[in-house]
Every structure is written in C-alpha cells, then in structure tokens.
Scaffold this active site. Structure first.
Site, PDB file in Angstrom:
ATOM      1  N   LYS A 120       0.836  -1.219   0.000  1.00 41.96           N
ATOM      2  CA  LYS A 120       0.000   0.000   0.000  1.00 41.96           C
ATOM      3  C   LYS A 120       0.863   1.257   0.000  1.00 41.96           C
ATOM      4  O   LYS A 120       0.443   2.295  -0.491  1.00 41.96           O
ATOM      5  CB  LYS A 120      -0.980  -0.009   1.180  1.00 41.96           C
ATOM      6  CG  LYS A 120      -2.102  -1.036   0.984  1.00 41.96           C
ATOM      7  CD  LYS A 120      -3.426  -0.608   1.613  1.00 41.96           C
ATOM      8  CE  LYS A 120      -4.544  -1.540   1.174  1.00 41.96           C
ATOM      9  NZ  LYS A 120      -5.785  -1.369   1.876  1.00 41.96           N
TER      10      LYS A 120
ATOM     11  N   LYS B   6      -6.231  -9.571  -8.123  1.00 44.25           N
ATOM     12  CA  LYS B   6      -7.518  -9.767  -7.439  1.00 44.25           C
ATOM     13  C   LYS B   6      -8.556  -8.720  -7.866  1.00 44.25           C
ATOM     14  O   LYS B   6      -8.194  -7.557  -8.068  1.00 44.25           O
ATOM     15  CB  LYS B   6      -7.267  -9.640  -5.921  1.00 44.25           C
ATOM     16  CG  LYS B   6      -8.420 -10.089  -5.076  1.00 44.25           C
ATOM     17  CD  LYS B   6      -8.111  -9.927  -3.592  1.00 44.25           C
ATOM     18  CE  LYS B   6      -8.247  -8.477  -3.160  1.00 44.25           C
ATOM     19  NZ  LYS B   6      -8.441  -8.274  -1.728  1.00 44.25           N
TER      20      LYS B   6
ATOM     21  N   LYS C  43     -12.596  -3.781  -4.898  1.00 45.19           N
ATOM     22  CA  LYS C  43     -13.644  -2.768  -4.992  1.00 45.19           C
ATOM     23  C   LYS C  43     -13.111  -1.381  -5.266  1.00 45.19           C
ATOM     24  O   LYS C  43     -13.810  -0.538  -5.809  1.00 45.19           O
ATOM     25  CB  LYS C  43     -14.510  -2.780  -3.727  1.00 45.19           C
ATOM     26  CG  LYS C  43     -13.761  -2.545  -2.428  1.00 45.19           C
ATOM     27  CD  LYS C  43     -14.733  -2.439  -1.278  1.00 45.19           C
ATOM     28  CE  LYS C  43     -14.392  -3.279  -0.073  1.00 45.19           C
ATOM     29  NZ  LYS C  43     -13.039  -3.212   0.460  1.00 45.19           N
TER      30      LYS C  43
HETATM   31  N1  AQP Z   1     -11.655 -10.728  -5.271  1.00 39.61           N
HETATM   32  C1  AQP Z   1     -11.862 -11.378  -4.144  1.00 39.61           C
HETATM   33  N2  AQP Z   1     -11.977 -12.722  -4.149  1.00 39.61           N
HETATM   34  C2  AQP Z   1     -12.204 -13.402  -2.996  1.00 39.61           C
HETATM   35  N3  AQP Z   1     -12.293 -12.822  -1.796  1.00 39.61           N
HETATM   36  C3  AQP Z   1     -12.175 -11.479  -1.728  1.00 39.61           C
HETATM   37  N4  AQP Z   1     -12.219 -10.609  -0.692  1.00 39.61           N
HETATM   38  C4  AQP Z   1     -12.066  -9.361  -1.170  1.00 39.61           C
HETATM   39  N5  AQP Z   1     -11.901  -9.387  -2.505  1.00 39.61           N
HETATM   40  C5  AQP Z   1     -11.957 -10.693  -2.890  1.00 39.61           C
HETATM   41  C6  AQP Z   1     -12.407 -11.002   0.699  1.00 39.61           C
HETATM   42  O1  AQP Z   1     -13.160  -9.996   1.374  1.00 39.61           O
HETATM   43  C7  AQP Z   1     -12.689  -9.836   2.706  1.00 39.61           C
HETATM   44  C8  AQP Z   1     -12.186  -8.475   3.081  1.00 39.61           C
HETATM   45  O2  AQP Z   1     -12.377  -7.530   2.167  1.00 39.61           O
HETATM   46  P1  AQP Z   1     -11.890  -6.031   2.405  1.00 39.61           P
HETATM   47  O3  AQP Z   1     -12.701  -5.188   1.523  1.00 39.61           O
HETATM   48  O4  AQP Z   1     -11.894  -5.680   3.841  1.00 39.61           O
HETATM   49  O5  AQP Z   1     -10.401  -6.023   2.004  1.00 39.61           O
HETATM   50  P2  AQP Z   1      -9.722  -6.381   0.681  1.00 39.61           P
HETATM   51  O6  AQP Z   1      -9.434  -7.843   0.653  1.00 39.61           O
HETATM   52  O7  AQP Z   1      -8.573  -5.436   0.561  1.00 39.61           O
HETATM   53  O8  AQP Z   1     -10.805  -6.097  -0.465  1.00 39.61           O
HETATM   54  P3  AQP Z   1     -10.660  -5.133  -1.701  1.00 39.61           P
HETATM   55  O9  AQP Z   1     -11.920  -5.180  -2.481  1.00 39.61           O
HETATM   56  O10 AQP Z   1      -9.390  -5.417  -2.455  1.00 39.61           O
HETATM   57  O11 AQP Z   1     -10.600  -3.745  -0.968  1.00 39.61           O
HETATM   58  P4  AQP Z   1      -9.759  -2.481  -1.336  1.00 39.61           P
HETATM   59  O12 AQP Z   1      -9.896  -2.301  -2.816  1.00 39.61           O
HETATM   60  O13 AQP Z   1     -10.398  -1.389  -0.544  1.00 39.61           O
HETATM   61  O14 AQP Z   1      -8.349  -2.754  -0.895  1.00 39.61           O
HETATM   62  C9  AQP Z   1     -11.549 -10.795   2.866  1.00 39.61           C
HETATM   63  O15 AQP Z   1     -12.057 -11.957   3.448  1.00 39.61           O
HETATM   64  C10 AQP Z   1     -11.092 -11.022   1.455  1.00 39.61           C
HETATM   65  O16 AQP Z   1     -10.403 -12.223   1.309  1.00 39.61           O
END
Ligand code: AQP
Length: 345
Positions: free
Chosen positions: A126, A208, A211
C-alpha cells in the site's frame, strides 16, 4: 454492569467458539466479497458466535471521500443482510461505533515493535500504491486488526492469504501481553474456509478483483444490473487458444470458470464438458447470464434494505451495544493489568 440483551447472553458467549471478521467500506462490494467472505460468514452463523463488523477505521488508512464513506458504510450493512447475515444470530456492527477498538489498538501499539509493522507485506504494497499518503495508520493497521480480534476473545479468524501475516502478529501480541501480565487474551487461530474462491479482475485476471479498482470494467459489483454484468463478462479478457479449461496459463478463462462455478454450483469437470467444442463467445454469454441470475435476488434485497435506513440504524445500534458489552470487559481487564487508574475502584 450494563444490561445484556438476548444476542450476547452468557450461554452464547461461553458455549460457542467466537469468530470475528469484517470488510472495509472502501467501495461497493463485489462478487469477490460474496465468494471469498460473505457466503462463508452466512454458513458460520449457526455454529459460531459471530461478530461481523464494517471496518470503517481500517478504510481511512487510505483517503476516502467522507460522503461516500458514509453511504458505503450503510450499503455494506445492507449487503451483509441481503447475503443472509442474520442480526438475530450474529452481531453486526460498525467498527467506529465501538470505541474500544481504537482504545485497545493504542495499548497494543505500545507493545509492538516498529520492525514488526514495517515488515508487513500489505504495508509495503500500500505504501507503493498510495505514495502520496503513507500514514502512521497504514503502518499500524495490524495493531488495530489485533485489537479487533482480541477484544472479542475470538477463537477463530477467517483469513485469506493476504491477512495471514497480520493474524500472526495478533497472536504474537496476545502471547506477549499474556506473558508480561497474566492470561488476558485468547490466542486466535486462523480459520481457513472450506470453500471460497479468489475472484480475479475481469480485465487483468492475474490480479484480485478489488472494490477500489478505478476501472469498473474489472469488477462485478453486487448491485450491478443484469445488463451491466453480461456486458462486463462479454468484454472480459480471455486467453489465447479456444479451449474452455482450468489452467495456469489461462487466467482469464479460469476466472470465468470460477464465476460460473459459483453461480451454478457446477464443478470444473462439468463445466469443461458442457463447453467442449464451443467458443469463448458462447461461454462468456453463459457466464454473464448465470452470474446475473445468481446476483439478482441479492441485488433486489440489497435495494430494499438500503432504502430502509431506520431498520439499518436499529440493527447497527443493537450490534454496537452487543459488541461494546463484550469489548468493554476485555478493555477494562487490559487497563487494569497495565496499571491505568480507574475512577470506579
Ligand atoms: N476478489 C476477491 N476474491 C475473494 N475474496 C475477496 N475478498 C475481497 N476481494 C476478494 C475477501 O473480502 C474480505 C475483506 O475484504 P476487504 O474489503 O476488507 O479487504 P480487501 O481484501 O482489501 O478487499 P478489496 O476489495 O481489495 O478492498 P480495497 O480495494 O479497498 O483494498 C476478505 O475476506 C477477502 O479475502
């Protein structure tokens, strides 16, 4: 002592193992959150004492637009409910509504070495993607996560690959504190879900689906319309060749097969034989339609719940009160053990 309501009665707290998990309201939730988190959370509700939070304090380690953060917080609650999180079974709350998270995080910061946080892969990643804002919160994110977990004496924490290092720090901090003082925190174990595929970006299937990705064509949001979903899948990146099969050198097709598997329940062998001899065009249309069918009932419930602000607020008030009841007991033990003077005594 505060009045304890029906959800967190002593029976529930003592007999069942406790699980804590959360998602950051840093954008609209995607089909990845459904598959990687929410589908499992729903199943866990009957067996465990579940605390599901909306991790808004974690979200502000990256700059957020205030009005969007507020609306996304409420949208995340509506999505939790639309996916089947039942506030009668689980405690559903917003992290910032329970002040103990920040309070315990501060204490844990004082027990954490700089080196422990600086070696975290997520901090390093990050720091590269948010060069303009490498803040102390980003650095100490793992101590807040440790506080989230340890406050509820969680036995188990569902973790993906990217959170394993953070959970390890939570365990170390709990052991360190217990060793300095006396037994205070339960040592949390990772919970590796039996199912839960990692969904990849539609345009860049080696990364991945996230969002906060700026390119919405990479993402299937839970509130996307049928048309949007079908179009996004149609335009997704596929691989060379024409075969529909799961393979390391076919990340695009493998990702679409995973989506089809989630939407239809068919396994990969069944999918391969269903599309044997067919082209990518037919396959993409079938995936788009299946995903749209799968998302539609969740989307409909989401829209209904999202418009009922009073109901969402009532659920969050009760969730915050339940969470506070448990969290405050842990925090007062911690304060007492480290020697903070209390007016009550
Ligand atoms: N693409 C994905 N496939 C499977 N699992 C996913 N998770 C998120 N994206 C996927 C699961 O969601 C939980 C936590 O999500 P989060 O939003 O707190 O953090 P993150 O993993 O950082 O999700 P993002 O969408 O990538 O967020 P941003 O863009 O804000 O950094 C976890 O259980 C994760 O495995």
């Amino acid at each position: 002592m505060e009045k304890q309501n029906s959800k967190t009665n002593t029976d529930t707290i003592t007999r069942r193992k406790t699980i804590l998990s959360g998602i950051q309201p840093s954008g609209k939730l995607t089909i990845g959150h459904l598959s990687g988190a929410l589908d499992n959370w729903v199943k866990l509700q009957d067996e465990y004492n579940c605390f599901y939070m909306i991790a808004d304090l974690h979200a502000i380690t990256v700059r957020q637009v205030p009005a969007l953060l507020r609306s996304q917080t409420l949208e995340t609650v509506a999505i939790y409910l639309a996916c089947g999180i039942d506030p009668k079974k689980s405690t559903l709350f917003v992290q910032s509504h329970v002040a103990e998270h920040s309070q315990l995080a501060w204490v844990l910061n004082c027990f954490t070495g700089m080196g422990e946080c600086s070696k975290m892969t997520q901090f390093k990643d990050k720091s590269k993607t948010h060069k303009e804002n490498i803040n102390v919160g980003l650095f100490s994110y793992p101590t807040l996560m440790a506080a989230d977990i340890l406050l509820y004496q969680a036995d188990l924490v569902p973790v993906g690959e990217d959170q394993k290092q953070h959970l390890e720090l939570s365990r170390n901090l709990a052991q360190r504190f217990n060793h300095y003082y006396s037994n205070t925190f339960k040592i949390p174990e990772p919970y590796i879900p039996k199912i839960g595929a990692r969904i990849m970006s539609l345009q860049e299937p080696t990364k991945k689906m996230s969002k906060s990705d700026e390119n919405e064509r990479n993402i299937i949001f839970i509130d996307d319309t049928r048309e949007q979903i079908i179009n996004k899948v149609k335009r997704s990146v596929t691989d060379s060749g024409s075969e529909i099969k799961m393979a390391a050198d076919k990340p695009g097709i493998s990702n679409l097969m995973t989506l089809y598997n989630i939407a239809t329940g068919k396994n990969f062998t069944e999918i391969e034989s269903e599309f044997s001899g067919k082209g990518y065009g037919d396959f993409k249309l079938a995936v788009g339609e299946a995903v749209a069918d799968y998302i539609q009932p969740i989307r409909e419930k989401f829209i209904e719940y999202r418009n009922d602000k009073k109901m969402l607020n009532d659920i969050l008030k009760e969730g915050a009160s339940n969470a506070h009841f448990v969290a405050s007991r842990t925090l007062s033990k911690v304060y007492k053990k480290i020697g903070l003077y209390s007016l009550d005594k």
